[in-house]
Motif scaffolding. Structure first.
Motif, PDB file in Angstrom:
ATOM      1  N   ARG A  55     -20.184 -13.221  16.897  1.00 42.96           N
ATOM      2  CA  ARG A  55     -21.600 -11.683  17.664  1.00 42.96           C
ATOM      3  C   ARG A  55     -20.880 -11.465  18.947  1.00 42.96           C
ATOM      4  NH1 ARG A  55     -24.343 -10.661  21.191  1.00 42.96           N
ATOM      5  NH2 ARG A  55     -25.004 -12.439  22.104  1.00 42.96           N
ATOM      6  N   ILE A  56     -20.534 -12.369  19.691  1.00 44.24           N
ATOM      7  CA  ILE A  56     -20.326 -12.247  21.049  1.00 44.24           C
ATOM      8  C   ILE A  56     -18.715 -12.055  21.291  1.00 44.24           C
ATOM      9  CG2 ILE A  56     -19.343 -13.709  23.479  1.00 44.24           C
ATOM     10  CD1 ILE A  56     -21.479 -15.839  22.878  1.00 44.24           C
ATOM     11  N   VAL A  57     -17.123 -12.239  20.406  1.00 47.84           N
ATOM     12  CA  VAL A  57     -15.603 -12.190  19.878  1.00 47.84           C
ATOM     13  C   VAL A  57     -16.577 -10.167  19.832  1.00 47.84           C
ATOM     14  CG1 VAL A  57     -14.048 -12.422  19.139  1.00 47.84           C
ATOM     15  CG2 VAL A  57     -15.074 -14.387  20.574  1.00 47.84           C
ATOM     16  N   ALA A  58     -17.210  -9.751  18.739  1.00 45.73           N
ATOM     17  CA  ALA A  58     -17.116  -8.538  18.131  1.00 45.73           C
ATOM     18  C   ALA A  58     -17.371  -7.820  19.275  1.00 45.73           C
ATOM     19  CB  ALA A  58     -18.524  -8.908  17.173  1.00 45.73           C
ATOM     20  N   ALA A  59     -18.491  -7.687  19.923  1.00 43.24           N
ATOM     21  CA  ALA A  59     -19.018  -7.360  21.237  1.00 43.24           C
ATOM     22  C   ALA A  59     -18.586  -7.841  22.031  1.00 43.24           C
ATOM     23  CB  ALA A  59     -20.731  -7.563  21.386  1.00 43.24           C
TER      24      ALA A  59
ATOM     25  N   ILE B 154     -23.912  -8.095  25.640  1.00 49.00           N
ATOM     26  CA  ILE B 154     -23.031  -8.222  25.653  1.00 49.00           C
ATOM     27  C   ILE B 154     -22.668  -6.243  25.807  1.00 49.00           C
ATOM     28  CG2 ILE B 154     -20.190  -8.044  26.203  1.00 49.00           C
ATOM     29  CD1 ILE B 154     -21.392 -10.985  24.816  1.00 49.00           C
ATOM     30  N   LYS B 155     -22.600  -5.641  26.622  1.00 47.37           N
ATOM     31  CA  LYS B 155     -21.698  -4.657  26.370  1.00 47.37           C
ATOM     32  C   LYS B 155     -20.288  -4.369  25.310  1.00 47.37           C
ATOM     33  CE  LYS B 155     -21.160   0.153  28.819  1.00 47.37           C
ATOM     34  NZ  LYS B 155     -21.392   0.925  30.470  1.00 47.37           N
ATOM     35  N   PRO B 156     -20.926  -3.331  24.348  1.00 45.38           N
ATOM     36  CA  PRO B 156     -18.570  -3.525  23.622  1.00 45.38           C
ATOM     37  C   PRO B 156     -17.598  -3.219  24.982  1.00 45.38           C
ATOM     38  CG  PRO B 156     -20.253  -2.645  22.273  1.00 45.38           C
ATOM     39  CD  PRO B 156     -21.104  -2.408  23.770  1.00 45.38           C
TER      40      PRO B 156
ATOM     41  N   LEU C 180     -18.962 -21.722  25.066  1.00 46.91           N
ATOM     42  CA  LEU C 180     -19.008 -19.834  24.680  1.00 46.91           C
ATOM     43  C   LEU C 180     -20.524 -19.233  24.119  1.00 46.91           C
ATOM     44  CD1 LEU C 180     -16.950 -17.180  24.332  1.00 46.91           C
ATOM     45  CD2 LEU C 180     -17.154 -18.042  21.879  1.00 46.91           C
ATOM     46  N   ALA C 181     -21.131 -19.932  23.114  1.00 43.60           N
ATOM     47  CA  ALA C 181     -22.422 -19.406  22.606  1.00 43.60           C
ATOM     48  C   ALA C 181     -23.717 -19.906  24.366  1.00 43.60           C
ATOM     49  CB  ALA C 181     -22.977 -19.652  21.694  1.00 43.60           C
ATOM     50  N   THR C 182     -23.453 -20.618  24.853  1.00 43.26           N
ATOM     51  CA  THR C 182     -24.113 -20.827  26.278  1.00 43.26           C
ATOM     52  C   THR C 182     -23.902 -19.765  27.538  1.00 43.26           C
ATOM     53  OG1 THR C 182     -24.089 -23.409  25.747  1.00 43.26           O
ATOM     54  CG2 THR C 182     -24.700 -22.502  27.787  1.00 43.26           C
ATOM     55  N   ASN C 183     -25.468 -19.059  27.000  1.00 36.51           N
ATOM     56  CA  ASN C 183     -25.362 -17.424  28.011  1.00 36.51           C
ATOM     57  C   ASN C 183     -26.312 -17.201  27.963  1.00 36.51           C
ATOM     58  OD1 ASN C 183     -23.926 -16.092  29.172  1.00 36.51           O
ATOM     59  ND2 ASN C 183     -24.352 -14.371  27.833  1.00 36.51           N
TER      60      ASN C 183
END
Length: 601
Positions: free
Chosen positions: A336-340, A358-360, A553-556
């Protein structure tokens, strides 16, 4: 689990403890400033330390047993990390007796729990605006491919500290156009006319800022002028006369390793080099970027550092060995993060995810190289372009396939995701099995790199900051952090040392990546980072390799933090919380001033 009830004044303090969250919500924590601006009063409860504040944070006393999740912490597991922490902290007078006492304690949970009650005061950390909620991110130790010689696509050098990089104390040159100085073991120190080796220099730091921890500028000598050290763009365009530790093919993975502060280089011949942070060029991370843009950039940097992100196709990812036993929830969050970041549509996080939306980012053109003597100013469009480079720029040597021997080395240095026989899935939420994220060591020994630094093609990375490394031995322990001790997966955290003193235990409360499960545990402030600024701000060290990388990467997520200070340190911090007592007062910069760990202005 045994809880030790330390002596308390009856009723009233205990009722106050139950009301503490409500009082905080009502803004009553502003009384902290009053406590910091006057002589500390004797606490009504001997288990509570005096309140105090600095320019960067406020510290509200709280009983250890009132910290959410404290009763579920596995203190027997904490023992090893606490002992490692004492390798550095025992050299400080307030910590020496504590570390000596710890070394003699029986290795059991009840003893350490009692020890912490006897030796430490606890404080809930608040931001300068008196918010108890901050931000937790994660980082890891990556593995990237490299070579000991400059050959083919391996043309990007990893530099050791350049001999011409010098440090000068900000107090020595503040507000001065010229200054008599002399060199002394990598530093420029104040001198007088006629002193041996002294010379009068013109001071031209071009808007540079001193390091917030040691209050020193990173500089170079240009004729008779002291200037800020070279930016990333100048280093890439002109090379450095500095030792080269290895050569890599992917400048964006090298950038990821620089931001994470450590990494391992897997060589084509099967050897392995482990690198630790040595120094930095003194330039700021992403100057002028907004917090949101900087956060998005950090996510892209971590994504590039992954060797093989599962369920995510990042073109040019360096080849490596697949890791079994993935965590589906974390993999989904990474995707999800990388796609965004790639602007790939409105991929929504799961209902249980607490990661920030995350704003695209639209794809942008590669920005031109910057080679001016002043630091590049990075705006939103620059950040967007750099994010796309990090996610999509191909690795130069796309035909390279790791030989069988190298695959064996990679497998040996990356833990398999196998369950520990003593793992208890029904354990309290505070407990996490970190064995999957710990490096094993034992990589094949490697020789030294050859060749000197050379200019490299423009990478489009406008961040002027640049990190230099040093070689360390490979082993099961983590990389060396800013405190000077090995980091522990799941027990070490990078902090802003002005607000969170290096070496201090910190209890954190957040959620585990990819879920709503609470993550409550005691960690140690053992590292720093150029992007880690402010109070109630932590960067959680997950360990080595891709599995740790995906967790990072998923820790935010939002976090609350409780600082533990030795009782003598807490009293001193409160008593000296004010620098000046003139009109308006003057709050101190460092919670615990230290000539090595946090120099007071």
């Amino acid at each position: 689990m045994i809880l030790f009830n330390t002596p308390r004044c009856p009723a009233a303090p205990r009722r106050h403890g139950r009301l503490r969250p409500l009082l905080l919500a009502l803004g009553m924590a502003t009384s902290t400033i009053g406590a910091a601006q006057s002589a500390p009063e004797a606490p009504t409860n001997p288990d509570l330390g005096p309140a105090f504040a600095t320019r960067n944070a406020a510290y509200v006393p709280i009983l250890l047993d009132e910290i959410p999740g404290w009763e579920h912490e596995d203190f027997e597991e904490v023992f090893a990390s606490f002992n490692t922490n004492c390798r550095a902290m025992k050299r400080r007078s307030a910590w020496a007796p504590i570390c000596a006492k710890l070394a003699k304690l029986p290795h059991n949970e009840a003893t350490l729990r009692q020890f912490l009650h006897e030796e430490f005061f606890a404080y809930q950390m608040l931001t300068p605006t008196r918010s108890a909620t901050g931000k937790l991110t994660g980082y890891f130790e990556p593995l990237i491919s490299g070579s000991l010689t400059r050959q083919g696509a391996y043309r990007y050098p990893i530099y050791a500290t350049p001999p011409d990089l010098l440090m000068v104390d900000s107090r020595t040159v503040a507000g001065q156009a010229t200054r008599w100085l002399k060199r002394d073991d990598g530093r420029l120190v104040g001198a007088e006319r006629g002193d041996a080796g002294a010379r009068e220099y013109r001071i031209d730091l071009g808007g540079a800022s001193p390091n917030p921890r040691d209050k020193r500028y990173r500089v170079r000598i240009d004729g008779n002028t002291v200037r800020a050290y070279y930016t990333r763009q100048q280093i890439d365009a002109n090379a450095l006369a500095a030792p080269v530790l290895a050569w890599v093919a992917d400048p964006y993975k090298l950038y990821s390793m620089q931001i994470q502060g450590s990494g391992k280089i897997q060589l084509k011949d099967g050897g392995l080099i482990r690198l630790a942070y040595a120094e930095q060029n003194g330039q700021p991370f992403l100057p002028n970027a907004t917090r949101g843009d900087a956060d998005a950039m950090l996510l892209a940097i971590k994504a590039r550092g992954l060797d093989q992100p599962l369920a995510v196709d990042i073109p040019g990812a360096t080849r490596g060995v697949k890791r079994p036993g993935s965590d589906a929830a974390v993999d989904a969050e990474v995707a999800r993060i990388v796609a965004a970041l790639q602007g790939g549509g409105a991929t929504s996080p799961s209902a249980s995810s607490t990661s920030a939306r995350i704003k695209p980012k639209p794809k942008g053109k590669r920005p031109p190289a910057q080679a001016s003597t002043t630091a590049a100013r990075v705006d939103a469009s620059d950040v967007e372009a750099m994010i796309q480079l990090l996610l999509n720029a191909p690795v130069a040597d796309t035909a390279y396939v790791a030989p069988a021997e190298e695959e064996v080395i990679a497998a040996a240095t990356t833990p398999a995701a196998t369950a520990r026989p003593d793992r208890n899935d029904d354990a309290p939420a505070a407990r996490m099995d970190m064995s999957d994220f710990e490096g094993k060591g034992g990589g094949k020994a490697a020789g030294n790199a050859s060749g000197s630094g050379v200019a490299v093609p423009s990478t489009g990375i406008l961040d002027p900051s640049y990190v230099f490394f040093r070689r360390i031995g490979d082993g099961p322990e983590g990389p060396i952090g800013a405190l000077g001790v090995p980091l522990s997966a799941g027990r070490s955290m990078a902090v802003d040392p002005r607000a969170t003193p290096l070496g201090a235990p910190v209890f954190i409360e957040g959620t585990r990546p990819g879920s709503s499960t609470p993550m409550r545990r005691l960690v140690f402030a053992q590292d720093t980072g150029g992007a880690i600024r402010g109070s109630v701000r932590g960067d959680f060290f997950w360990g080595f390799g891709d599995k740790a990388g995906k967790m990072a990467l998923a820790t935010n997520q939002p976090v609350r933090m409780w600082l533990l200070l030795p009782k003598a340190v807490a009293g001193s911090a409160a008593a000296s919380g004010i620098k000046t007592r003139g009109e308006g007062g003057g709050l101190r910069d460092c919670a615990v001033p230290d000539e090595e760990l946090c120099v007071e202005e």
